[in-house]
Design a protein around this motif. Structure first.
Motif, mmCIF file in Angstrom:
data_model
loop_
_atom_site.group_PDB
_atom_site.id
_atom_site.type_symbol
_atom_site.label_atom_id
_atom_site.label_comp_id
_atom_site.label_asym_id
_atom_site.label_seq_id
_atom_site.Cartn_x
_atom_site.Cartn_y
_atom_site.Cartn_z
ATOM 1 N N GLY A 43 -106.819 26.043 -52.851
ATOM 2 C CA GLY A 43 -105.429 25.707 -53.142
ATOM 3 C C GLY A 43 -104.673 26.768 -53.911
ATOM 4 O O GLY A 43 -103.560 26.543 -54.364
ATOM 5 N N ARG A 44 -105.267 27.943 -54.068
ATOM 6 C CA ARG A 44 -104.594 29.024 -54.790
ATOM 7 C C ARG A 44 -103.634 29.800 -53.910
ATOM 8 O O ARG A 44 -102.769 30.514 -54.409
ATOM 9 C CB ARG A 44 -105.625 29.967 -55.408
ATOM 10 N N ARG B 50 -101.161 29.164 -50.421
ATOM 11 C CA ARG B 50 -100.628 28.282 -49.382
ATOM 12 C C ARG B 50 -100.427 29.110 -48.118
ATOM 13 O O ARG B 50 -100.129 30.300 -48.187
ATOM 14 C CB ARG B 50 -99.288 27.702 -49.822
ATOM 15 N N GLU C 67 -98.278 24.837 -43.334
ATOM 16 C CA GLU C 67 -97.164 24.063 -43.848
ATOM 17 C C GLU C 67 -96.172 23.704 -42.751
ATOM 18 O O GLU C 67 -95.499 22.689 -42.834
ATOM 19 C CB GLU C 67 -96.451 24.824 -44.956
ATOM 20 N N TYR D 213 -99.245 32.902 -51.515
ATOM 21 C CA TYR D 213 -98.643 32.458 -50.248
ATOM 22 C C TYR D 213 -98.967 33.451 -49.143
ATOM 23 O O TYR D 213 -98.841 34.662 -49.338
ATOM 24 C CB TYR D 213 -97.125 32.355 -50.418
#
Length: 70
Positions: free
Chosen positions: A51-52, A54, A59, A15
């Motif tokens: 996609g590892r 975020r 978002e 993240y």
């Protein structure tokens, strides 16, 4: 802090926070990064595309709902 440190933390957590993005932006704008930092940043971008990792900034953006074309 160096970009490579921010990247290492983001990849480990999966993240990238807005705070971390802002920190990297400050480092880039100060021109205090080296080739190793740029390579780390590219690794982060690849991890995000795969996609590892975020990204909080992405978002928080709401995508409009498009009607199904089927």
């Amino acid at each position: 802090m160096q970009i490579r440190e921010v990247v290492k933390q983001a990849i480990a957590a999966g993240y990238l926070s807005l705070e971390a993005e802002n920190e990297m932006q400050k480092i880039f704008s100060s021109a205090k990064c080296d080739l190793e930092d740029l390579n780390a940043f590219m690794s982060l971008q690849l991890a995000a595309m795969a996609g590892r990792v975020r990204q909080e900034s992405l978002e928080s953006m709401k995508m409009p709902n498009f009607p199904d074309r089927n």
